[in-house]
Design an enzyme around this catalytic site. Sequence first.
Site, short mmCIF file in Angstrom:
data_model
loop_
_atom_site.label_atom_id
_atom_site.label_comp_id
_atom_site.label_asym_id
_atom_site.label_seq_id
_atom_site.Cartn_x
_atom_site.Cartn_y
_atom_site.Cartn_z
N ARG B 44 38.37 36.64 33.96
CA ARG B 44 38.40 36.87 35.40
C ARG B 44 37.99 35.56 36.08
NH1 ARG B 44 34.08 34.91 35.41
NH2 ARG B 44 33.86 35.48 37.58
N ALA B 46 39.20 33.54 39.90
CA ALA B 46 40.50 33.20 40.46
C ALA B 46 41.19 32.03 39.74
CB ALA B 46 40.36 32.93 41.96
N GLN B 181 29.02 40.44 36.82
CA GLN B 181 29.34 39.06 36.43
C GLN B 181 28.14 38.12 36.60
OE1 GLN B 181 31.15 40.94 38.51
NE2 GLN B 181 33.35 40.73 38.14
N ASP B 222 38.37 34.11 46.19
CA ASP B 222 39.60 34.53 45.53
C ASP B 222 40.82 34.23 46.38
OD1 ASP B 222 37.32 36.36 44.41
OD2 ASP B 222 38.92 36.27 42.91
N ASN B 232 36.49 37.40 48.73
CA ASN B 232 35.73 37.08 47.53
C ASN B 232 35.10 38.37 47.00
OD1 ASN B 232 34.74 35.17 45.59
ND2 ASN B 232 32.72 35.33 46.52
#
Lengths: 328, 328
Positions: B44, B46, B181, B222, B232
Amino acid sequence: MRPVKWDGKELWVLDQRLLPTREKWVKISSPEDAFKAIRDMVIRGAPLIGVVAAFGLAFSDSFEKDRVKEKAEMLKKARPTAINLAWAVDRVYRRAVSSKNPKVDALREAEKIMEEEERRARTIGEYGEPLIENGDVVLTHCNAGSLATIEYGTALAPLRVAKEKGKIVKVIATETRPVMQGARLTTYELLKDGFDVTLISDTVVGYLMYLRKVNKVIVGADRVFRDGHVVNKIGTYQIAVLAKRHGVPFYVAFPSSTFDPHTNLKNVEIEERSPLEVIYIRGRRIAPKNVKVFNPAFDITPPELVTAFITDKGLIYPPFEKNLTKLL
Amino acid sequence: MRPVKWDGKELWVLDQRLLPTREKWVKISSPEDAFKAIRDMVIRGAPLIGVVAAFGLAFSDSFEKDRVKEKAEMLKKARPTAINLAWAVDRVYRRAVSSKNPKVDALREAEKIMEEEERRARTIGEYGEPLIENGDVVLTHCNAGSLATIEYGTALAPLRVAKEKGKIVKVIATETRPVMQGARLTTYELLKDGFDVTLISDTVVGYLMYLRKVNKVIVGADRVFRDGHVVNKIGTYQIAVLAKRHGVPFYVAFPSSTFDPHTNLKNVEIEERSPLEVIYIRGRRIAPKNVKVFNPAFDITPPELVTAFITDKGLIYPPFEKNLTKLL
């Protein structure tokens, strides 16, 4: 649902750490049992902590003054932030040491505290109900429901009364990391009561308000000062800031037992809990073992972010300092 | 650390879902492999999504025009929000269909995209480094580090360069529910690099700012629109609101591949992911099975909350619409 069972002889509490996957009841029969249940968060929620601590002290093996004082001091140290704990323990202590029949009277005082909290919760619901409009979507944080007190809850009491009166209310429950009281407890008790409830991660609050999907916020409190500062579950403050930005009314519901007119912001201890609460979830590690963690259990919301307080004495609007001391 | 290994023949990616407890590498050798790795969040971030998708398309079994177009369309649907995905796939597609040697040239284009992202990350770090003062405590959300791109990261790149230059920087990593994350990836890569990093629950951001313990915020993106709106990771918006209230500078770091001058706020799809991401953590259930969940993966931060953008073309200050289009 009631998180305690008391039949006049035995006190059992629901182990809230295991919810919603398992319902296990734990017997409390000594001050030490109560201390551990509070410290380890077998039970939590400011009013409920007070009730369980009151019974804990009443279960003392001796009511000799020094002995009962020692037990009372121990109990008050189980968790530092919620004022209800010290308040309830002090009540039972004072009753016991001034009584000729301390064992019976201490227990009667604990029962009285429990009954009062149940009544206060219901009354909070009645005072708060008119704030809720049919069709409202109400966001709540942590668990200030049945599982935090007796029966109606504090923040959830107005929603329960509104539902009884036929209003349709949807509830947004924040997960409330790290202990996940929202995901585990609030959703659980509201689904049992037939509410339409949606769970969100704590990261979603701002975006939900940005999307205009929240009409009101109601939270509970662990301690409210005379100037209107609110100590409540970590994450409350940022929700209040977001509500202010988006023009969403922000209500704080609490029983008079949570009001603390004697200390202030500078003297309150904000409990910090173990890093393990953050690093492990249900026994599974989700972060490096050796990472540093800042894990405060509560935060502080300034009065200018509060629209009104919902208490068992009535609704309280600004100016808070004047109106809180007048009513409570 | 690099989240991809490419030896000119085989592409392996680190399965980020298992971090930090397990390091498992997964081979990507077809467009379908890349699609699944992106959709299931094996990888993951971007820029990294763009790189893996580019290789995925270059691994097509055929470069017959309809066939490669079909693969490209499939890849672009793996996740809807990060612009890098479509941007990278389109580049490889255009190169392949205009080439006499499409297999070789598509692969060369994918390699070029990877090298460019690595260079962009380093350049973001160099442009952003002067913003970091010795002794700063910088809060970051989600993971916009090595694991989200190649080597330096985006949001973390200025911190890495600052550290190389001898500045002492402490980092606060938010857990970033639901996929965690921050807890799983940001702490992991920063500890490996010898940073002083502290993990917090997402509920702690406001209180930490209230305590004046954060000097700066840096996040990734993102998708950034020409008017400066930022898409984002969910939770970014509320951090920006809190930073504004507390006068904490809020920076957004992104490579030019994340800039989207062609669409706008009304046309962007904010991905909603499975309720299971919220209800289960590492296979353990933490909420009632049947509870409703709202689980958006991203949110939108308006430009008035952004202090500056840190890009591979330089720092960008307001007025953003003018300065973003001029530079990117």
